[in-house]
Design an enzyme around this catalytic site. Structure first.
Site, PDB file in Angstrom:
ATOM      1  CB  ILE A  14      16.397 -21.336  45.814  1.00 53.12           C
ATOM      2  CG1 ILE A  14      14.870 -21.324  45.881  1.00 53.12           C
ATOM      3  CG2 ILE A  14      16.949 -22.152  46.981  1.00 53.12           C
ATOM      4  CD1 ILE A  14      14.222 -22.678  45.652  1.00 53.12           C
ATOM      5  CE  LYS A  87      11.589 -20.659  39.446  1.00 55.43           C
ATOM      6  NZ  LYS A  87      11.930 -20.079  40.728  1.00 55.43           N
ATOM      7  CB  SER A 127      10.367 -30.421  43.717  1.00 58.14           C
ATOM      8  OG  SER A 127       9.034 -30.030  43.879  1.00 58.14           O
ATOM      9  CB  THR A 129       6.532 -31.778  42.229  1.00 59.81           C
ATOM     10  OG1 THR A 129       7.887 -32.015  41.847  1.00 59.81           O
ATOM     11  CG2 THR A 129       6.284 -30.302  42.368  1.00 59.81           C
ATOM     12  CE1 TYR A 152      10.617 -28.041  38.341  1.00 60.45           C
ATOM     13  CE2 TYR A 152       8.577 -28.540  39.518  1.00 60.45           C
ATOM     14  CZ  TYR A 152       9.898 -28.142  39.529  1.00 60.45           C
ATOM     15  OH  TYR A 152      10.516 -27.863  40.723  1.00 60.45           O
ATOM     16  CE  LYS A 156      13.464 -29.764  40.237  1.00 61.88           C
ATOM     17  NZ  LYS A 156      14.864 -29.276  40.235  1.00 61.88           N
ATOM     18  CG  ASN A 182       4.855 -24.889  48.357  1.00 65.06           C
ATOM     19  OD1 ASN A 182       4.730 -26.051  48.724  1.00 65.06           O
ATOM     20  ND2 ASN A 182       4.313 -24.422  47.254  1.00 65.06           N
ATOM     21  NE  ARG A 234       0.399 -26.627  46.951  1.00 65.68           N
ATOM     22  CZ  ARG A 234      -0.773 -27.222  46.818  1.00 65.68           C
ATOM     23  NH1 ARG A 234      -1.392 -27.708  47.891  1.00 65.68           N
ATOM     24  NH2 ARG A 234      -1.341 -27.345  45.635  1.00 65.68           N
ATOM     25  NE  ARG A 298      -3.211 -23.114  39.845  1.00 67.30           N
ATOM     26  CZ  ARG A 298      -2.275 -22.354  40.416  1.00 67.30           C
ATOM     27  NH1 ARG A 298      -1.873 -21.253  39.799  1.00 67.30           N
ATOM     28  NH2 ARG A 298      -1.773 -22.654  41.601  1.00 67.30           N
TER      29      ARG A 298
END
Length: 341
Positions: A14, A87, A127, A129, A152, A156, A182, A234, A298
């Site tokens: 990025i 990250k 993020s 997240t 992680y 943030k 994303n 996403r 997952r």
């Protein structure tokens, strides 16, 4: 004289795309990167696109003495755009202290020294997240912050809190946190793009590496989620659209258009796409047939998340332009360029 900005992590995915957008908007860019998860030759890609090779300093932001010397020798930095951080979600679970040490100490060093050396504007790479598994969709900036599912993600959240607290007692400083969804895709020139070192942790580079033959097959984790096709959803955003938002956010601060000295914006398209939709888009625009198989879920994967874009659209005057097909085609062109195909 051009305004000078510091981009930390500017040789990364990025960061390199954002460097291009700042140079093309007429800024003088200086990059700091320790090259722990990027390569120096992204500077050549930036030069190929813009005709400018930005000034580059290789060191670690956790080294406060080196950072102090850097600021001393660069008295004209007007804004900092801070990307530099570890990250990888999985790695953060295995090595939490490494993530807290790197991601938070580097941030605190930057904030302390920007105060000392009178750099007033700070844009932070945050993020989605921080929202975890959201209670409401689309996700608004006011949506609840959930307990992080990884160290992680927690860095943030904590980083935003550190910035917020520091801005409260630093009336002459101002900051914007940009919560990305994303980021995918690559610059249309295929001169820069996402370059994961080792096995990719993200979907799109895994798709392109599978299609070009580096990986044998792509695993799709779970097809029994509560989504139309059973796979996770996403909000994929083209990295060039994302990069442009950093220029707009920085100019908001430099031109004193901010309404508080700490603001938060979501950066997404407002549209969710499933894993299978991403695969179908890739196959459609490239003509490649992807070798993938459905496997079990997952651990830690969020079912669906996508952004409410109205606030960023209205306040920043920014909106995404590129669609999923653009993201897939540009990712494929970058992968082919990397492999001289």
């Amino acid at each position: 004289m051009k305004k000078q900005v510091l981009i930390t992590g500017g040789t990364g995915y990025i960061g390199s795309h954002t460097t291009v957008e700042f140079i093309e908007a007429g800024y003088d860019v200086v990059i700091i990167d320790n090259l722990s998860n990027s390569r120096i030759d992204s500077l050549d890609g930036i030069q190929k696109i813009t005709g400018v090779k930005p000034e580059f300093a290789e060191f670690d932001l956790t080294d406060k003495l080196k950072l102090d010397e850097f600021f001393k020798s660069h008295p004209n930095i007007e804004a900092i755009i801070h990307f530099a951080a570890y990250k990888a979600v999985g790695e953060s679970v295995d090595k939490p202290l490494m993530y807290y040490q790197n991601n938070l100490v580097s941030l605190m060093n930057l904030l302390e020294l920007m105060g000392k050396y009178n750099t007033k504007s700070f844009v932070f790479s945050s993020s989605c997240t921080v929202y975890g598994e959201p209670d409401e969709l689309p996700v608004k900036e006011s949506s609840a912050i959930k307990p992080a599912t990884s160290p992680y993600g927690n860095t943030k959240q904590i980083a935003e809190e550190i910035i917020r607290d520091y801005m409260k007692v630093s009336a002459d400083l101002k900051s914007i946190a940009l919560r990305y969804f994303n980021p995918v895709g690559a610059h249309e020139s295929a001169a820069i793009g996402e370059l994961p070192l080792g096995v990719p942790a993200n979907l799109v580079p895994f798709i392109t590496q599978t299609a070009i033959g580096i990986r044998k097959e792509l695993s799709v984790f779970g097809e029994d989620y509560d989504t139309p096709d059973g796979t996770c959803i996403r909000d994929y955003i083209h990295v060039v659209d994302l990069a442009k938002a950093h220029v707009i956010a920085t100019e908001r601060l430099l031109n004193n258009k901010n309404k508080a000295n700490f603001e938060i914006f979501n950066l997404g398209t407002g549209t969710g796409n499933s894993v299978l939709e991403v695969i179908k888009s890739f196959e459609k625009v490239t003509g490649e047939s992807l070798n993938y198989k459905i496997v079990g879920r997952r651990e830690g994967d969020i079912v669906k998340v996508y952004s409410h874009t109205e606030y960023a659209n209205d306040e920043l005057g920014w909106k995404t332009e590129k669609k999923l097909d653009d993201m897939m085609l540009s990712s494929w062109n970058w992968e082919k360029n990397l492999n001289n195909k």
